[in-house]
Design an enzyme around this catalytic site. Structure first.
Site, mmCIF file in Angstrom:
data_model
loop_
_atom_site.group_PDB
_atom_site.id
_atom_site.type_symbol
_atom_site.label_atom_id
_atom_site.label_comp_id
_atom_site.label_asym_id
_atom_site.label_seq_id
_atom_site.Cartn_x
_atom_site.Cartn_y
_atom_site.Cartn_z
ATOM 1 C CB THR A 21 -8.903 5.072 -5.170
ATOM 2 O OG1 THR A 21 -9.750 3.971 -5.379
ATOM 3 C CG2 THR A 21 -7.784 4.698 -4.239
ATOM 4 C CB THR A 78 -10.518 3.492 -2.254
ATOM 5 O OG1 THR A 78 -11.429 3.565 -3.340
ATOM 6 C CG2 THR A 78 -10.522 2.065 -1.711
ATOM 7 C CG LEU A 79 -15.628 6.304 -0.155
ATOM 8 C CD1 LEU A 79 -16.497 7.509 -0.464
ATOM 9 C CD2 LEU A 79 -16.130 5.607 1.103
ATOM 10 C CG ASN A 80 -14.644 -0.014 -5.591
ATOM 11 O OD1 ASN A 80 -13.599 0.087 -6.221
ATOM 12 N ND2 ASN A 80 -15.590 -0.845 -5.950
ATOM 13 C CB SER A 123 -6.729 -3.597 -3.047
ATOM 14 O OG SER A 123 -6.448 -2.263 -3.379
ATOM 15 N N GLY A 144 -8.555 2.588 -9.930
ATOM 16 C CA GLY A 144 -9.098 1.231 -10.066
ATOM 17 C C GLY A 144 -8.005 0.264 -10.495
#
Ligand code: GLY
EC number: 2.3.2.2
Length: 581
Positions: free
Chosen positions: A378, A396-398, A449, A471
């Site tokens: 992120t 984010t893209l995770n 999230s 995360g």
């Protein structure tokens, strides 16, 4: 004579210690970056430069945030990307605040058990790799929503520098190359991703290589020309849907056409006189930061000291209780009733404090609610302009490089945000989070999230802009930066650099960054019953970016002030920079 001198020296030392408590910690950090008119702190220096240029030309903090968002999509592909999702917290110069949710939504064909086999077991990798892991992306809609309502500059002007960087490329520095570290094998699995993010022959990039992204430049140029419709209704959506259908995904054109940004009331609380504004559900971030701060307000952390066993015990117990609430009670507000008012209530914090034994670690298992059967990658950036408008963005893209796939022809990396849902109640996700029904998968729903873009004010004036990737640890990283400034007197650079701790209810362990606690402190905590473990995987500890207003630290502010804007970029980020003017 000697003993008299020793006695008076000891007395002087004792006196000095007694009168100067609490002393601000002085960590070995670089000086914060100082400026008078504007500050932009991001995970990649070229993006920070672009943001400052927007401010210098008279754009406001929202304009700069949009330009930075597009720039990071080019220069920080591990996390910053228009194929992901995110949140923007804004505090305007008049003190009003708002929050934009442009996080991913589950595809309409998503089902609650889509990552389980016919025996109800989770299928490894399904929620993290490839097209089935992809949620409907939000940043293009989110940036345009922000720009058209609160910005002042045309889209073409803000997106232009990103298009140039993508088209002409940029030379990779060590920090950029580090962000690709360990991803070669994963990127090699997707030919479209490999063609962009690996050298011919599948080799990783090295320092000095140029990253050119022609397809991404073309996608950005069409967004600049036609606005978000180019992404959600035009060729880009068609290309993503086609690739998804060919490779086992479930994304449809309707998913893109009906994507909508939500403007929400941010979560608010007060900690020791400071007004905190942060992310509401579908993020757990702001709620849980407020819950933990409310609990900790009852402990004299400043007096107990940074890193002392008593401070750590209080922090860990507060985190333990708050993460139970995070993992069991919160979800997308359009789908579940979130008990936000209760969780940020000071009376509820007192109830929790009353349950905390000052000498003994709690037991996570004992907090298991009845019937209860996440990068890491992120990025966060903090911006403030000359008028005092402040913007905090986390997107984010995770996972690193998201699902590891690029729809051919688009140059756009796609997220694996679906893994943030509860794929199966009680089973840990990418970040070890064990979550419940409130965050179950449903069509059109947004996964819960931890992202926590946060703005703090005092006496009606902006005080701090802060946030981080990490995360499940985003919450505790952001929280600790706040405590480091307010309770421990650190300057903004020290506050984002200081070693970190984390507890998330389950697993019942206190994770510490190397050197966060002395062996003596660890012994004291073990004797209380805490299972303290060193976690050396450095990327999991996030990379915070913060701004402090009116001085580099609380003591400087209270002594009459220093520079107007003070920026700190986490030393864990190789490529990042705080830039001001
Ligand atoms: N994907 C990390 C988060 O949103 O919490």
């Amino acid at each position: 004579m000697r003993s008299t001198a020793m006695k008076s020296l000891s007395f002087a030392l004792l006196f000095a210690c007694a009168t100067s408590l609490p002393q601000p910690a002085r960590a070995a950090s670089p000086e914060p970056v100082k400026a008078e008119h504007g500050m932009v702190v991001t995970a990649q220096h070229l993006a920070s430069d672009i943001g400052v240029e927007v401010l210098k030309k008279g754009g406001n903090a929202v304009d700069a945030a949009v330009a930075v968002g597009y720039a990071l999509a080019v220069v920080y592909p591990t996390a910053g990307n228009i194929g992901g999702g995110g949140f923007m917290t804004i505090r305007f110069k008049d003190g009003k605040t708002t929050f934009l949710d442009f996080r991913e939504r589950a595809p309409l064909a998503a089902t609650k058990t889509m990552y389980q086999d016919d025996k109800g077991e989770l299928v490894k990798g399904l929620s993290t790799n490839g097209y089935l892991a992809v949620g409907v992306p939000g940043p293009v809609a989110g940036f345009e929503f922000a720009r058209s309502r609160y910005g002042t500059r045309p889209l073409k002007e803000l997106i232009g520098p990103a298009i140039k960087l993508a088209r002409e490329g940029f030379a990779l520095e060590q920090g950029d190359v580090d962000s690709f570290d360990g991803r070669t094998e994963r990127l090699a699995k997707d030919p479209a991703a490999a063609a962009i993010f690996l050298k011919p022959g599948g080799k990783p990039f090295a320092v000095g290589d140029r990253l050119v992204q022609a397809d991404l430049a073309a996608s950005l140029a069409s967004i600049a020309e036609k606005g978000p419709d180019a992404f959600y209704k035009g060729a880009i959506a068609d290309q993503i849907v086609k690739a998804s259908a060919e490779k086992g995904g479930i994304l449809s054109k309707r998913d893109f056409e009906q994507y909508a940004v939500r403007e929400l009331e941010p979560v608010k609380c007060n900690y020791r006189g400071y007004d905190i504004v942060s992310s509401p559900p579908p993020s757990s971030g702001g709620v849980i930061i407020c819950e933990i701060l409310n609990i900790l307000e009852g402990y004299p952390l400043s007096y107990l000291g940074y890193g002392s066993a008593e401070t750590v015990h209080a922090m860990v117990e507060a985190m333990r209780h708050a993460y139970v609430d995070r993992n069991t009670a919160l979800g997308d507000p359009d789908f579940v009733e979130n008990p936000v008012a209760k969780l940020v209530d000071k009376a509820y914090a007192k109830e929790i404090r009353d349950k905390i034994d000052p000498f003994k670690a709690g037991l996570s298992e004992a907090l298991m609610p009845e019937g209860f059967g996440e990068s890491k990658e992120t990025t966060h950036y903090s911006i403030i302009d000359d008028e005092g408008n402040a913007v905090a963005v986390t997107y984010t893209l995770n996972g690193s490089f998201g699902a590891g796939v690029v729809a051919p022809g688009t140059g756009i990396l796609l997220n694996n945000e679906m893994d943030d849902f509860t794929a199966k109640p009680g089973a840990p996700n990418l970040y070890g989070l064990v979550q419940g029904e409130a965050n179950a998968i449903a069509p059109g729903k947004t996964p819960l999230s931890s992202m926590s873009p946060t703005i703090i004010s005092r006496d009606g004036k902006p005080f701090m802009v802060i946030g981080s990737p990490g995360g499940a640890r985003i919450i505790t990283i952001t929280l600790e930066a706040i405590l480091n400034v307010i309770d421990h007197g650190m300057n903004i650079q020290e506050a984002v650099d200081a070693p970190r701790l984390h507890h998330q209810w389950l697993p019942d362990k206190v994770f510490m960054e190397p050197y966060a606690l002395s062996p003596d402190t660890r012994k004291l905590l073990s004797a209380m019953g805490h299972d303290v473990q060193i976690d050396e995987s450095w990327t999991i500890w996030g990379q915070a970016t913060g701004i402090l207003v009116g001085g580099e630290s609380l003591s400087e502010i209270e002594a009459g002030g220093g520079a107007r804007y003070n920026g700190g970029v986490d030393s864990r980020i190789g490529a990042g920079a705080a830039r001001g003017y």
